[in-house]
Design a protein around this motif. Structure first.
Motif, PDB file in Angstrom:
ATOM      1  N   THR A 297       0.850  -1.194   0.000  1.00 56.18           N
ATOM      2  CA  THR A 297       0.000   0.000   0.000  1.00 56.18           C
ATOM      3  C   THR A 297       0.883   1.240   0.000  1.00 56.18           C
ATOM      4  O   THR A 297       2.116   1.154   0.107  1.00 56.18           O
ATOM      5  N   ASP A 298       0.231   2.408  -0.101  1.00 54.65           N
ATOM      6  CA  ASP A 298       0.987   3.650   0.098  1.00 54.65           C
ATOM      7  C   ASP A 298       0.998   3.969   1.595  1.00 54.65           C
ATOM      8  O   ASP A 298       0.579   3.151   2.420  1.00 54.65           O
ATOM      9  N   ASN A 299       1.462   5.171   1.968  1.00 58.52           N
ATOM     10  CA  ASN A 299       1.610   5.501   3.390  1.00 58.52           C
ATOM     11  C   ASN A 299       0.456   6.332   3.928  1.00 58.52           C
ATOM     12  O   ASN A 299       0.553   6.905   5.015  1.00 58.52           O
ATOM     13  N   GLN A 300      -0.621   6.435   3.143  1.00 63.50           N
ATOM     14  CA  GLN A 300      -1.764   7.226   3.596  1.00 63.50           C
ATOM     15  C   GLN A 300      -2.603   6.423   4.576  1.00 63.50           C
ATOM     16  O   GLN A 300      -2.906   5.256   4.338  1.00 63.50           O
ATOM     17  N   GLY A 301      -2.997   7.044   5.704  1.00 62.04           N
ATOM     18  CA  GLY A 301      -3.854   6.376   6.667  1.00 62.04           C
ATOM     19  C   GLY A 301      -3.077   5.647   7.752  1.00 62.04           C
ATOM     20  O   GLY A 301      -1.848   5.754   7.881  1.00 62.04           O
ATOM     21  N   ASP A 302      -3.813   4.865   8.529  1.00 67.06           N
ATOM     22  CA  ASP A 302      -3.253   4.152   9.680  1.00 67.06           C
ATOM     23  C   ASP A 302      -2.325   3.025   9.226  1.00 67.06           C
ATOM     24  O   ASP A 302      -2.668   2.253   8.330  1.00 67.06           O
TER      25      ASP A 302
ATOM     26  N   SER B 288       8.396   7.485  -4.131  1.00 70.77           N
ATOM     27  CA  SER B 288       8.049   8.371  -3.028  1.00 70.77           C
ATOM     28  C   SER B 288       6.540   8.463  -2.907  1.00 70.77           C
ATOM     29  O   SER B 288       5.798   8.173  -3.841  1.00 70.77           O
ATOM     30  N   ASN B 289       6.060   8.888  -1.746  1.00 68.25           N
ATOM     31  CA  ASN B 289       4.626   9.058  -1.533  1.00 68.25           C
ATOM     32  C   ASN B 289       4.229  10.534  -1.553  1.00 68.25           C
ATOM     33  O   ASN B 289       3.228  10.929  -0.958  1.00 68.25           O
ATOM     34  N   GLU B 290       4.997  11.341  -2.292  1.00 67.27           N
ATOM     35  CA  GLU B 290       4.782  12.787  -2.259  1.00 67.27           C
ATOM     36  C   GLU B 290       3.644  13.251  -3.160  1.00 67.27           C
ATOM     37  O   GLU B 290       3.162  14.370  -3.020  1.00 67.27           O
TER      38      GLU B 290
ATOM     39  N   ARG C 215       2.745   9.154  -7.771  1.00 64.57           N
ATOM     40  CA  ARG C 215       3.809   8.320  -7.219  1.00 64.57           C
ATOM     41  C   ARG C 215       3.230   7.284  -6.248  1.00 64.57           C
ATOM     42  O   ARG C 215       3.710   6.149  -6.183  1.00 64.57           O
ATOM     43  N   ARG C 216       2.202   7.673  -5.491  1.00 66.42           N
ATOM     44  CA  ARG C 216       1.595   6.729  -4.548  1.00 66.42           C
ATOM     45  C   ARG C 216       0.940   5.552  -5.268  1.00 66.42           C
ATOM     46  O   ARG C 216       0.913   4.433  -4.747  1.00 66.42           O
ATOM     47  N   LYS C 217       0.415   5.807  -6.482  1.00 65.36           N
ATOM     48  CA  LYS C 217      -0.197   4.725  -7.247  1.00 65.36           C
ATOM     49  C   LYS C 217       0.790   3.586  -7.496  1.00 65.36           C
ATOM     50  O   LYS C 217       0.415   2.417  -7.538  1.00 65.36           O
ATOM     51  N   LEU C 218       2.073   3.944  -7.685  1.00 74.71           N
ATOM     52  CA  LEU C 218       3.091   2.930  -7.937  1.00 74.71           C
ATOM     53  C   LEU C 218       3.324   2.040  -6.726  1.00 74.71           C
ATOM     54  O   LEU C 218       3.738   0.873  -6.859  1.00 74.71           O
ATOM     55  N   ASN C 219       3.065   2.576  -5.569  1.00 74.68           N
ATOM     56  CA  ASN C 219       3.282   1.813  -4.336  1.00 74.68           C
ATOM     57  C   ASN C 219       2.111   0.886  -4.007  1.00 74.68           C
ATOM     58  O   ASN C 219       2.280  -0.092  -3.283  1.00 74.68           O
ATOM     59  N   ARG C 220       0.927   1.224  -4.530  1.00 77.10           N
ATOM     60  CA  ARG C 220      -0.242   0.370  -4.308  1.00 77.10           C
ATOM     61  C   ARG C 220      -0.229  -0.732  -5.366  1.00 77.10           C
ATOM     62  O   ARG C 220      -0.676  -0.561  -6.496  1.00 77.10           O
ATOM     63  N   ARG C 221       0.308  -1.900  -5.005  1.00 80.42           N
ATOM     64  CA  ARG C 221       0.558  -2.923  -6.008  1.00 80.42           C
ATOM     65  C   ARG C 221       0.491  -4.323  -5.409  1.00 80.42           C
ATOM     66  O   ARG C 221       0.572  -4.499  -4.184  1.00 80.42           O
ATOM     67  N   VAL C 222       0.344  -5.292  -6.301  1.00 83.27           N
ATOM     68  CA  VAL C 222       0.472  -6.707  -5.948  1.00 83.27           C
ATOM     69  C   VAL C 222       1.591  -7.280  -6.796  1.00 83.27           C
ATOM     70  O   VAL C 222       1.648  -7.064  -8.010  1.00 83.27           O
TER      71      VAL C 222
END
Length: 674
Positions: A607-612, A654-656, A660-667
């Motif tokens: 996931t990205d770093n947004q949220g808990d 990065s999650n900036e 960029r966050r879309k790249l981190n949300r992956r399987v």
């Protein structure tokens, strides 16, 4: 010239106006006789008096009009027709297209079959017109008409008399009749003769433009460089050069051309398959039918037969014409068969699983007439068909029309629309061909030709263009070596996984190429043994114009230790349910695991770093568990699939920003064992 200008002004009327003013007869209730020229077909029959005029206001004999059996007879001839609804009519109109003036009486009938004489004229016909629209005013304003009977005395006017149409109108205004042309058709269009590089003093006909618009094929006769003899036909081609100018045409030579007459009639969407008239025999002779030649590394292949079930033609000269859809799955034929309405009709044939073709099916009365309908061209959208007809009101001996398919049966069509007097001439016009861009049309015409028939091009106006499409091209590459891999490329709709096209990629003959309508989102895959195909998603949902797109497909070798990101596996926002459209990439993994029984994989969720933080860890675990559940549901043993949820702990970007966050949300999946 003045007469011609007047004729255009008179004829350019829209269907909307016609439909609003008059109700044309819809059924034959009886008739005295009908001329029967042939056993097959509906030429000259009583039913030709139904519907709107097919010939008038143009004068002249037509098989699309009712013709009594006797000419110059002293005995009466008659026809009685009914209408779809009864109408409080203010006038009855009769379109006489040939040898007008033989009508002596007209009767109207009420819904309860009461007969009323509304017209009577036994005086010698004094008119000079060969065609006329007889308008009979209804004096009784309360009269409701459901049927009309026309009585003729053939002896009044020498020769066969023809009735094109019979109508009733609730208005006293003059009933408009004419050619069905778009109201937005321009008054002038520049038709450019392609010049000496293409045309000669001989005959250049039947142009076929490659979908990418870069190669023009055509059939040429009466040329000294034709194989066999100048009077024979050969297939020639030209390449588009800089400045939008066509280069000098070249003979295609063998095996396309031989000592017989050869002709081209179609091309596949990728430009690598040509369709040719006749079946090529090994001894150099030709027989009736259809063939195809495929471009190979060494050149074009010897034409092979396209086998069409029960393919026959009853026309005396046995002239057949074909039009192929860009995907190579739909064939339109112009032939005369036992169920043909007239001289020649348009038929459709569908490619079967064994690559043979179904028995031709008549495309119906929406598009066919009792005269000749031919020169079919199927546009790149697979919805729009252009053809030449002599059975509809037009501007010459044969005009080009356009009609659009309404369903998948290929028997329901919009009313054919004439391309207009700026395109159609007083002579015969046909063999229209259009590239995928829809920018230009290429056609055969004798007007302003250098010799006999020449090839011209003109810019299409919006109302007659096919629907916008996109050409998608590219290569299939081995992700490890970057070398091309020969395989099939499949395009399906992202929303429902419906397959749209399937084309072969052969590195020896160039890129793969396919044509798809804009307005949808597509997925490209290339399932190949020993590789995982990384899908490409192409979003054309907001496109309205022609596009050319180049996308390579990467194949990842299936081997232990290989890690692959599933770019097209998606989930609902903050949920673990799979989004519709994720199945294709997951099915590719299922395919690989079914072929490799010892294969075991690790699924990792991120996931990205947004949220808990803890919720993200849990979400990533739930998502890969959902993917595993999908695999198990497809028959893969649970023990072959491991899972791990990492949450936001292993970012690849990065999650900036959201992009960029879309790249981190992956399987990701890793092959643990083969």
């Amino acid at each position: 010239m003045k007469f011609w200008t007047f004729t255009f002004a008179f004829l350019l009327l829209t269907y909307a106006a016609r439909a609003q003013e008059v109700l044309w007869a819809s059924k034959v209730l009886g008739f005295s006789s009908e001329f029967q020229q042939e056993v097959v077909g509906q030429e000259f029959r009583a039913i030709q008096a139904l519907g709107r005029p097919n010939k008038y206001p143009v004068a002249g004999e037509s098989p699309c009009a009712w013709t009594p059996y006797n000419a110059d007879s002293q005995g009466e001839e008659w026809i009685k027709v009914g209408f779809g609804v009864a109408l409080r009519a203010k006038q009855v109109v009769v379109a006489e297209n040939h040898n007008a003036g033989a009508i002596t009486r007209v009767f109207a009938y009420t819904p309860n079959s009461t007969e009323i004489l509304i017209y009577e004229d036994y005086a010698p016909y004094a008119g000079k017109e060969s065609a006329r629209l007889l308008s009979i005013p209804i004096k009784d304003s309360t009269l409701i008409i459901s049927a009309v009977k026309i009585v003729l005395n053939p002896a009044r006017v020498r020769g066969y008399n023809q009735i094109d149409a019979i109508g009733i109108s609730a208005s006293t205004a003059k009933v408009p009749t004419g050619v069905n042309v778009s109201a937005k058709a321009p008054a002038e269009i520049i038709k450019e003769n392609l010049g000496k590089s293409i045309n000669s003093k001989g005959q250049e006909v039947a142009p076929i433009i490659a979908p990418d618009g870069k190669t023009l094929y055509f059939t040429r006769s009466k040329h000294e460089l034709n194989i066999g003899a100048p009077e024979k036909q050969d297939v020639w081609f030209s390449k588009l050069e800089s400045g939008n100018v066509w280069g000098a045409a070249m003979n295609m030579s063998t095996p396309i051309n031989n000592a017989e007459s050869n002709a081209i009639c179609g091309i596949a969407g990728d430009g690598k398959t040509l369709y040719l008239l006749n079946v090529y025999k090994s001894d150099g002779t030709l027989i009736d039918g259809l063939s195809k030649s495929v471009r190979q590394k060494s050149g074009w292949s010897f034409p092979s037969e396209c086998k069409i079930t029960n393919n026959y033609n009853l026309q005396k000269d046995n002239l057949r014409e074909y039009g192929m859809s860009p995907d190579g799955k739909i064939l339109v034929l112009s032939v005369k068969r036992k169920d043909t309405f007239g001289k020649k009709d348009l038929y459709v044939s569908f490619q079967k699983k064994d690559k043979t073709w179904s028995e031709p099916q008549n495309m119906g009365a929406d598009i066919n007439t009792a005269d000749e309908d031919g020169c079919p061209f199927v546009a790149s959208d697979g919805q729009t068909v252009y053809f030449t007809s002599t059975g509809r009101p037009g501007f010459g001996d044969g005009d080009i029309f356009v009609s659009r398919r309404l369903d998948s049966t290929w028997t329901k069509w919009t009313e054919p629309e004439n391309l207009g007097p700026a395109i159609n001439t007083a002579g015969w016009d046909g063999y229209l061909t259009i590239p995928a861009s829809g920018e230009y049309g290429y056609m055969s015409s004798t007007q302003n030709s250098m010799g006999e028939t020449d090839i011209f091009r003109f810019k299409l106006y919006p109302e007659i263009k096919p629907q916008a499409v996109a050409i998608i091209s590219g290569s299939v590459l081995n992700g490890a070596t970057k070398q091309p891999v020969g395989t099939d490329v499949i395009t399906d709709l992202l929303k429902d996984n419906k397959e749209i096209t399937k084309v072969e990629y052969n590195p020896e003959t160039g890129e793969f190429k396919m044509i798809v309508p804009v307005g949808e989102t597509y997925r490209l895959t290339a399932p190949t043994d020993g590789f995982f195909s990384q899908n490409k998603v192409i979003d054309l949902s907001r496109e309205k114009r022609f596009r050319e797109i180049r996308e390579n497909i990467t194949l990842v070798p299936v081997q232990a230790g290989q890690k692959i990101v599933l770019n097209n596996v998606a989930f609902e926002q903050s949920k673990f349910e799979l989004v519709v459209g994720s199945e294709a990439e997951l099915n590719e993994i299922v395919r690989l695991m079914e072929k490799n029984a010892a294969m075991e994989v690790l699924l990792e969720g991120h996931t990205d770093n947004q949220g808990d933080f803890k919720l993200n860890i849990k979400l990533s675990e739930d998502r890969v568990a959902e993917v595993k559940k999908y695999f198990v549901g497809k028959g893969i043993a649970e023990t072959r699939v491991q899972t791990k949820g990492w949450g936001p702990t292993k970012p690849v970007a990065s999650n900036e920003s959201e992009d960029r966050r879309k790249l981190n949300r992956r399987v990701e999946f890793t092959i643990l064992k083969m």
